[in-house]
Design a protein around this motif. Structure first.
Motif, PDB file in Angstrom:
ATOM      1  N   SER A  52       0.833  -1.210   0.000  1.00 57.33           N
ATOM      2  CA  SER A  52       0.000   0.000   0.000  1.00 57.33           C
ATOM      3  C   SER A  52       0.860   1.249   0.000  1.00 57.33           C
ATOM      4  O   SER A  52       0.557   2.224  -0.703  1.00 57.33           O
ATOM      5  N   ARG A  53       1.936   1.230   0.776  1.00 64.18           N
ATOM      6  CA  ARG A  53       2.830   2.395   0.848  1.00 64.18           C
ATOM      7  C   ARG A  53       3.455   2.684  -0.508  1.00 64.18           C
ATOM      8  O   ARG A  53       3.439   3.826  -0.981  1.00 64.18           O
ATOM      9  N   GLN A  54       3.999   1.648  -1.150  1.00 62.63           N
ATOM     10  CA  GLN A  54       4.642   1.856  -2.446  1.00 62.63           C
ATOM     11  C   GLN A  54       3.647   2.373  -3.485  1.00 62.63           C
ATOM     12  O   GLN A  54       3.948   3.293  -4.253  1.00 62.63           O
ATOM     13  N   ILE A  55       2.451   1.803  -3.489  1.00 58.29           N
ATOM     14  CA  ILE A  55       1.436   2.231  -4.451  1.00 58.29           C
ATOM     15  C   ILE A  55       0.946   3.641  -4.131  1.00 58.29           C
ATOM     16  O   ILE A  55       0.823   4.486  -5.025  1.00 58.29           O
ATOM     17  N   ALA A  56       0.677   3.914  -2.867  1.00 54.24           N
ATOM     18  CA  ALA A  56       0.184   5.243  -2.469  1.00 54.24           C
ATOM     19  C   ALA A  56       1.213   6.328  -2.777  1.00 54.24           C
ATOM     20  O   ALA A  56       0.845   7.430  -3.213  1.00 54.24           O
ATOM     21  N   ASN A  57       2.489   6.036  -2.550  1.00 56.16           N
ATOM     22  CA  ASN A  57       3.524   7.024  -2.874  1.00 56.16           C
ATOM     23  C   ASN A  57       3.488   7.374  -4.358  1.00 56.16           C
ATOM     24  O   ASN A  57       3.597   8.536  -4.737  1.00 56.16           O
ATOM     25  N   TYR A  58       3.323   6.366  -5.199  1.00 58.95           N
ATOM     26  CA  TYR A  58       3.265   6.595  -6.639  1.00 58.95           C
ATOM     27  C   TYR A  58       2.005   7.387  -7.018  1.00 58.95           C
ATOM     28  O   TYR A  58       2.042   8.267  -7.880  1.00 58.95           O
ATOM     29  N   LEU A  59       0.888   7.083  -6.397  1.00 56.69           N
ATOM     30  CA  LEU A  59      -0.387   7.700  -6.774  1.00 56.69           C
ATOM     31  C   LEU A  59      -0.608   9.083  -6.175  1.00 56.69           C
ATOM     32  O   LEU A  59      -1.580   9.749  -6.535  1.00 56.69           O
ATOM     33  N   ALA A  60       0.275   9.526  -5.291  1.00 55.90           N
ATOM     34  CA  ALA A  60       0.106  10.848  -4.673  1.00 55.90           C
ATOM     35  C   ALA A  60      -0.042  11.910  -5.765  1.00 55.90           C
ATOM     36  O   ALA A  60       0.768  11.995  -6.679  1.00 55.90           O
ATOM     37  N   GLY A  61      -1.116  12.684  -5.689  1.00 53.62           N
ATOM     38  CA  GLY A  61      -1.374  13.742  -6.647  1.00 53.62           C
ATOM     39  C   GLY A  61      -1.994  13.282  -7.957  1.00 53.62           C
ATOM     40  O   GLY A  61      -2.229  14.091  -8.856  1.00 53.62           O
ATOM     41  N   LYS A  62      -2.268  11.982  -8.088  1.00 58.54           N
ATOM     42  CA  LYS A  62      -2.888  11.432  -9.301  1.00 58.54           C
ATOM     43  C   LYS A  62      -4.360  11.119  -9.012  1.00 58.54           C
ATOM     44  O   LYS A  62      -4.754  10.980  -7.851  1.00 58.54           O
ATOM     45  N   PRO A  63      -5.178  10.961 -10.048  1.00 55.15           N
ATOM     46  CA  PRO A  63      -6.611  10.718  -9.812  1.00 55.15           C
ATOM     47  C   PRO A  63      -6.935   9.336  -9.243  1.00 55.15           C
ATOM     48  O   PRO A  63      -7.960   9.167  -8.586  1.00 55.15           O
ATOM     49  N   CYS A  64      -6.104   8.347  -9.487  1.00 55.44           N
ATOM     50  CA  CYS A  64      -6.361   7.007  -8.942  1.00 55.44           C
ATOM     51  C   CYS A  64      -6.022   6.988  -7.452  1.00 55.44           C
ATOM     52  O   CYS A  64      -5.107   7.681  -7.013  1.00 55.44           O
ATOM     53  N   LYS A  65      -6.757   6.173  -6.711  1.00 60.78           N
ATOM     54  CA  LYS A  65      -6.557   6.062  -5.263  1.00 60.78           C
ATOM     55  C   LYS A  65      -6.394   4.605  -4.865  1.00 60.78           C
ATOM     56  O   LYS A  65      -6.979   3.717  -5.472  1.00 60.78           O
ATOM     57  N   VAL A  66      -5.597   4.385  -3.812  1.00 58.90           N
ATOM     58  CA  VAL A  66      -5.409   3.048  -3.272  1.00 58.90           C
ATOM     59  C   VAL A  66      -6.183   2.947  -1.960  1.00 58.90           C
ATOM     60  O   VAL A  66      -6.160   3.874  -1.147  1.00 58.90           O
ATOM     61  N   TYR A  67      -6.881   1.807  -1.792  1.00 59.73           N
ATOM     62  CA  TYR A  67      -7.685   1.569  -0.600  1.00 59.73           C
ATOM     63  C   TYR A  67      -7.314   0.215  -0.012  1.00 59.73           C
ATOM     64  O   TYR A  67      -7.634  -0.828  -0.584  1.00 59.73           O
ATOM     65  N   PRO A  68      -6.628   0.204   1.152  1.00 61.41           N
ATOM     66  CA  PRO A  68      -6.339  -1.070   1.816  1.00 61.41           C
ATOM     67  C   PRO A  68      -7.574  -1.551   2.587  1.00 61.41           C
ATOM     68  O   PRO A  68      -8.448  -0.762   2.928  1.00 61.41           O
ATOM     69  N   ALA A  69      -7.621  -2.851   2.845  1.00 62.35           N
ATOM     70  CA  ALA A  69      -8.726  -3.439   3.611  1.00 62.35           C
ATOM     71  C   ALA A  69      -8.710  -2.894   5.038  1.00 62.35           C
ATOM     72  O   ALA A  69      -7.642  -2.555   5.549  1.00 62.35           O
ATOM     73  N   PRO A  70      -9.864  -2.793   5.647  1.00 64.85           N
ATOM     74  CA  PRO A  70     -11.170  -3.150   5.122  1.00 64.85           C
ATOM     75  C   PRO A  70     -11.730  -2.043   4.229  1.00 64.85           C
ATOM     76  O   PRO A  70     -11.767  -0.877   4.615  1.00 64.85           O
ATOM     77  N   PHE A  71     -12.128  -2.409   3.018  1.00 58.46           N
ATOM     78  CA  PHE A  71     -12.717  -1.504   2.046  1.00 58.46           C
ATOM     79  C   PHE A  71     -13.719  -2.314   1.244  1.00 58.46           C
ATOM     80  O   PHE A  71     -13.370  -3.314   0.634  1.00 58.46           O
ATOM     81  N   CYS A  72     -14.956  -1.902   1.260  1.00 58.40           N
ATOM     82  CA  CYS A  72     -16.054  -2.652   0.661  1.00 58.40           C
ATOM     83  C   CYS A  72     -16.120  -2.444  -0.849  1.00 58.40           C
ATOM     84  O   CYS A  72     -16.177  -1.312  -1.321  1.00 58.40           O
ATOM     85  N   VAL A  73     -16.122  -3.552  -1.588  1.00 61.25           N
ATOM     86  CA  VAL A  73     -16.304  -3.525  -3.038  1.00 61.25           C
ATOM     87  C   VAL A  73     -17.541  -4.345  -3.365  1.00 61.25           C
ATOM     88  O   VAL A  73     -17.596  -5.545  -3.091  1.00 61.25           O
ATOM     89  N   ARG A  74     -18.550  -3.692  -3.929  1.00 63.45           N
ATOM     90  CA  ARG A  74     -19.780  -4.357  -4.343  1.00 63.45           C
ATOM     91  C   ARG A  74     -19.664  -4.667  -5.831  1.00 63.45           C
ATOM     92  O   ARG A  74     -19.374  -3.776  -6.626  1.00 63.45           O
ATOM     93  N   LEU A  75     -19.854  -5.911  -6.184  1.00 60.09           N
ATOM     94  CA  LEU A  75     -19.727  -6.343  -7.579  1.00 60.09           C
ATOM     95  C   LEU A  75     -21.084  -6.822  -8.096  1.00 60.09           C
ATOM     96  O   LEU A  75     -21.411  -8.007  -8.006  1.00 60.09           O
ATOM     97  N   PRO A  76     -21.870  -5.915  -8.666  1.00 60.79           N
ATOM     98  CA  PRO A  76     -23.154  -6.343  -9.238  1.00 60.79           C
ATOM     99  C   PRO A  76     -22.921  -7.270 -10.422  1.00 60.79           C
ATOM    100  O   PRO A  76     -21.953  -7.122 -11.160  1.00 60.79           O
ATOM    101  N   ASP A  77     -23.821  -8.234 -10.596  1.00 57.35           N
ATOM    102  CA  ASP A  77     -23.730  -9.162 -11.721  1.00 57.35           C
ATOM    103  C   ASP A  77     -24.420  -8.637 -12.962  1.00 57.35           C
ATOM    104  O   ASP A  77     -24.246  -9.170 -14.039  1.00 57.35           O
ATOM    105  N   GLY A  78     -25.238  -7.636 -12.815  1.00 56.63           N
ATOM    106  CA  GLY A  78     -25.977  -7.130 -13.970  1.00 56.63           C
ATOM    107  C   GLY A  78     -26.726  -5.872 -13.616  1.00 56.63           C
ATOM    108  O   GLY A  78     -26.129  -4.853 -13.310  1.00 56.63           O
ATOM    109  N   ASP A  79     -28.030  -5.976 -13.588  1.00 56.16           N
ATOM    110  CA  ASP A  79     -28.862  -4.783 -13.399  1.00 56.16           C
ATOM    111  C   ASP A  79     -29.451  -4.679 -11.991  1.00 56.16           C
ATOM    112  O   ASP A  79     -30.560  -4.189 -11.814  1.00 56.16           O
TER     113      ASP A  79
END
Length: 192
Positions: A52-79
């Motif tokens: 997370s540290r290595q990725i976050a350092n790279y992403l600082a000031g960029k639009p992408c963000k890193v989220y370490p657990a616990p972080f909820c990801v909902r994966l809908p299958d369709g509609d």
């Protein structure tokens, strides 16, 4: 209350059930099946923090963000329309999200751009099978499976057919060039 399918006696859980659990309960729901999660080991957490540290350092000031657990990801299958319809809710060890429209106050809805799972004896099968296929189908562009005991990282990248090809395998001391960020190189020297 879990959803019970009319023709079967099997109980299906949804994001609404997940959201109603006490905050200290760690679980995931894959295709309506509830999986309780044990607390991660010290080594797991050290790997999580360094990646997370290595990725976050790279992403600082960029639009992408890193989220370490616990972080909820909902994966809908369709509609699916509401919380009571979403039957896959995961907490990847690391999620990288570049599309800010997928983020809300509860986490991410839809596929993160990259996911890293750090296996434990109780999660290895789920990470390699159930989650692998869910992430591939959802459109996660890059999926890493980190195996602390073996000191291995398997990197899966989606190809033109939206399927993961054969993994690139890395071990202690290697460097991994992240495919979704061509100028990001993760050093495994400090990971294991």
């Amino acid at each position: 209350m879990p959803f019970q399918h009319k023709r079967q006696t099997k109980i299906y859980y949804t994001y609404a059930d997940y959201a109603s659990l006490p905050e200290e309960e760690r679980c995931e729901i894959i295709d309506g099946v509830l999986y309780m999660q044990a607390a991660p080991s010290r080594i797991h957490q050290e790997i999580l923090m360094e990646l997370s540290r290595q990725i976050a350092n790279y992403l600082a000031g960029k639009p992408c963000k890193v989220y370490p657990a616990p972080f909820c990801v909902r994966l809908p299958d369709g509609d699916e329309k509401g919380d009571e319809d979403i039957k896959t809710v995961v907490e990847p060890d690391i999620s990288i999200v570049c599309d800010q429209s997928k983020l809300d106050g509860r986490g991410c809805i839809g596929a993160p751009d990259m996911i890293v799972e750090i296996t434990s004896p109780s999660s290895a099968r789920k990470d390699r099978l159930e989650k692998f296929y869910k992430y591939e189908r959802a459109g996660v562009k890059e999926y890493w499976i980190v195996e602390p005991e073996e000191k291995l990282v398997s990197v899966f990248v989606q190809g033109d057919n939206n399927r993961y090809g054969r993994p690139d395998i890395y071990t202690e001391g290697d460097e991994i060039k992240v495919s979704i960020f061509p100028d990001l190189v993760i050093s495994l020297k400090n990971i294991f």
